[in-house]
Design a protein around this motif. Sequence first.
Motif, mmCIF file in Angstrom:
data_model
loop_
_atom_site.group_PDB
_atom_site.id
_atom_site.type_symbol
_atom_site.label_atom_id
_atom_site.label_comp_id
_atom_site.label_asym_id
_atom_site.label_seq_id
_atom_site.Cartn_x
_atom_site.Cartn_y
_atom_site.Cartn_z
ATOM 1 N N SER A 1 33.269 56.348 38.923
ATOM 2 C CA SER A 1 34.431 56.056 37.496
ATOM 3 C C SER A 1 35.725 55.242 38.038
ATOM 4 N N ALA A 2 36.162 55.207 38.968
ATOM 5 C CA ALA A 2 37.034 54.783 39.479
ATOM 6 C C ALA A 2 36.981 52.928 39.708
ATOM 7 N N CYS A 3 35.529 52.738 39.897
ATOM 8 C CA CYS A 3 35.895 51.293 39.468
ATOM 9 C C CYS A 3 35.541 50.857 38.505
ATOM 10 N N LEU A 4 34.552 51.959 37.480
ATOM 11 C CA LEU A 4 34.272 51.049 36.547
ATOM 12 C C LEU A 4 35.906 51.626 35.437
ATOM 13 N N LEU A 5 36.660 52.668 35.105
ATOM 14 C CA LEU A 5 38.167 52.591 34.781
ATOM 15 C C LEU A 5 38.574 51.054 35.042
ATOM 16 N N TYR A 6 38.813 50.955 36.037
ATOM 17 C CA TYR A 6 39.742 49.803 36.647
ATOM 18 C C TYR A 6 38.940 48.804 36.606
ATOM 19 N N THR A 7 37.866 48.084 36.927
ATOM 20 C CA THR A 7 37.660 46.946 35.660
ATOM 21 C C THR A 7 38.304 46.690 34.607
ATOM 22 N N PHE A 8 37.998 47.563 33.656
ATOM 23 C CA PHE A 8 38.265 47.444 32.630
ATOM 24 C C PHE A 8 40.002 47.327 32.034
ATOM 25 N N SER A 9 40.087 48.085 32.946
ATOM 26 C CA SER A 9 41.560 48.498 32.004
ATOM 27 C C SER A 9 42.661 47.204 32.562
ATOM 28 N N ASN A 10 42.372 46.620 34.164
ATOM 29 C CA ASN A 10 43.137 45.858 34.763
ATOM 30 C C ASN A 10 42.518 44.479 33.237
ATOM 31 N N LEU A 11 40.870 43.822 33.513
ATOM 32 C CA LEU A 11 41.120 42.822 32.452
ATOM 33 C C LEU A 11 41.446 43.038 31.308
ATOM 34 N N THR A 12 41.795 44.278 30.595
ATOM 35 C CA THR A 12 43.188 44.487 29.761
ATOM 36 C C THR A 12 44.472 43.686 29.776
ATOM 37 N N LEU A 13 44.238 44.027 31.514
ATOM 38 C CA LEU A 13 46.306 43.094 31.215
ATOM 39 C C LEU A 13 46.043 42.029 31.567
ATOM 40 N N GLY A 14 44.903 41.500 32.257
ATOM 41 C CA GLY A 14 44.821 39.928 32.773
ATOM 42 C C GLY A 14 44.930 39.812 34.223
ATOM 43 N N ILE B 1 43.008 39.533 36.729
ATOM 44 C CA ILE B 1 41.676 39.133 37.154
ATOM 45 C C ILE B 1 41.565 39.276 38.361
ATOM 46 N N ALA B 2 42.098 39.629 39.313
ATOM 47 C CA ALA B 2 41.158 40.230 41.070
ATOM 48 C C ALA B 2 40.824 41.718 41.138
ATOM 49 N N ALA B 3 41.981 41.856 40.161
ATOM 50 C CA ALA B 3 42.133 43.722 40.247
ATOM 51 C C ALA B 3 40.949 44.060 39.557
ATOM 52 N N ALA B 4 40.637 43.057 38.546
ATOM 53 C CA ALA B 4 39.070 43.598 37.614
ATOM 54 C C ALA B 4 37.870 42.947 38.561
ATOM 55 N N GLN B 5 37.692 42.025 39.407
ATOM 56 C CA GLN B 5 37.322 41.750 40.668
ATOM 57 C C GLN B 5 37.024 43.313 41.212
ATOM 58 N N ARG B 6 37.850 43.103 41.781
ATOM 59 C CA ARG B 6 37.647 44.421 42.430
ATOM 60 C C ARG B 6 36.374 45.561 42.519
ATOM 61 N N GLY B 7 37.017 46.056 40.943
ATOM 62 C CA GLY B 7 36.423 47.190 41.049
ATOM 63 C C GLY B 7 34.784 46.612 40.787
ATOM 64 N N ARG B 8 34.711 45.938 40.392
ATOM 65 C CA ARG B 8 32.625 45.357 39.398
ATOM 66 C C ARG B 8 32.599 45.404 40.764
ATOM 67 N N GLU B 9 33.277 44.436 41.823
ATOM 68 C CA GLU B 9 32.588 44.546 43.022
ATOM 69 C C GLU B 9 32.246 45.942 43.973
ATOM 70 N N GLY B 10 32.787 46.722 43.763
ATOM 71 C CA GLY B 10 33.022 48.388 43.919
ATOM 72 C C GLY B 10 31.510 48.531 43.313
ATOM 73 N N ILE B 11 31.624 48.158 42.207
ATOM 74 C CA ILE B 11 30.222 49.319 40.875
ATOM 75 C C ILE B 11 29.048 48.147 41.909
ATOM 76 N N GLU B 12 28.809 47.024 42.220
ATOM 77 C CA GLU B 12 28.046 46.191 43.045
ATOM 78 C C GLU B 12 27.387 47.468 44.869
ATOM 79 N N GLN B 13 28.730 47.445 44.820
ATOM 80 C CA GLN B 13 28.328 47.707 46.351
ATOM 81 C C GLN B 13 27.569 49.383 45.972
ATOM 82 N N MET B 14 27.978 49.670 45.216
ATOM 83 C CA MET B 14 27.364 51.345 45.205
ATOM 84 C C MET B 14 25.889 51.205 44.887
ATOM 85 N N MET B 15 26.232 50.225 43.577
ATOM 86 C CA MET B 15 24.487 49.843 43.352
ATOM 87 C C MET B 15 23.228 49.695 44.656
#
Length: 335
Positions: free
Chosen positions: A69-82, A84-98
């Motif tokens: 949940s944290a990775c999803l919310l971190y990805t999209f909130s930081n995308l909105t904030l611009g 991108i490195a933080a958003a990518q961190r969230g995306r990578e976390g989701i990929e690791q969990m998958m």
Amino acid sequence: MAEELRTVMPLIGSSFEPGQAKNTVKNIKDRELADIAQAELFYFSGQAEACSQAVEAYLESRDDSLRLSACLLYTFSNLTLGNIAAAQRGREGIEQMMKKTSGEEIPDEFRAFSVFSAYLNSVLLHIQPKGLPPMEEYSRYLSPGLRLYAVYVLAHRVYLNGDYERALGMAQSALIFSPDSYPIAMIYLYCIVSMCQINLKQTEASKESFMTAWKMAKADGFLEPFIEHHGLFQGVLESCIRKSEPQLYKDLMNGVIAFSRGWMKIHNPVTQKKVTALLSPMEFSVAMLACRDWTNQEIADHLGLSANTVKHYVSAILEKLHVDKRDKLKEYVNQ
């Protein structure tokens, strides 16, 4: 993994009446789940910074559901904030969990959460999911609210593939057969319905669907669904609320501009400046329609403008983006 499996995105999965989102969060007894639900509330209310801060401590949580949940919310909130490195961190976390779900000992429910999160992460960023099992196989392990939101994700994917009638049918069927009120999932489904209807030139029906979503969301101050889908509404938002609710429209447009800049940094950094800095939200809406087969008169009727005003809009857009034909606008607005 925690002994007792928590859900992901608890607020999305909660059933409540519109206007009761804050009380729903307060009534969650599990403190850590309540933290995630509060972050969801921040996100959907257009408070991206507060959302990002609220979930950052959970990005490395030992509880896999909290972490997802944290990775999803971190990805999209930081995308909105611009960020991108933080958003990518969230995306990578989701990929690791998958990747973690390949183990035989993983409960089906958590595998379902991971597949749901991976699809959400991909589809909402307009990135085709690759190497993922069909989400339909795991939907039965999701709660009714998450299952309803999963239909939105799948319908959005079908919409992006251009099959508007099928996406419309999926979203409408989900809304018809849902026995309870799940406002967040329903708002997003009505957004898909409106988007499909406008592409099918069912203009009045599209506005009605939009207003259903808008009234439901307004009860809890949810702005984010309309920020995320602004371009895909193709002027429906402007037609419905720009004049009647100018302050809310202004708040939305501030969010749209920020979200668009973050989006373009991921999808098309070359044209980022042209689209986000040169075109106003109204011009972007006109451009979305002009690059399709909409005539100036059809655009005018849809947006409540004169055909001559639309003509001037189109000329200004072409000049600002340095293109000579309407269909070339697709390179800028369909990212």
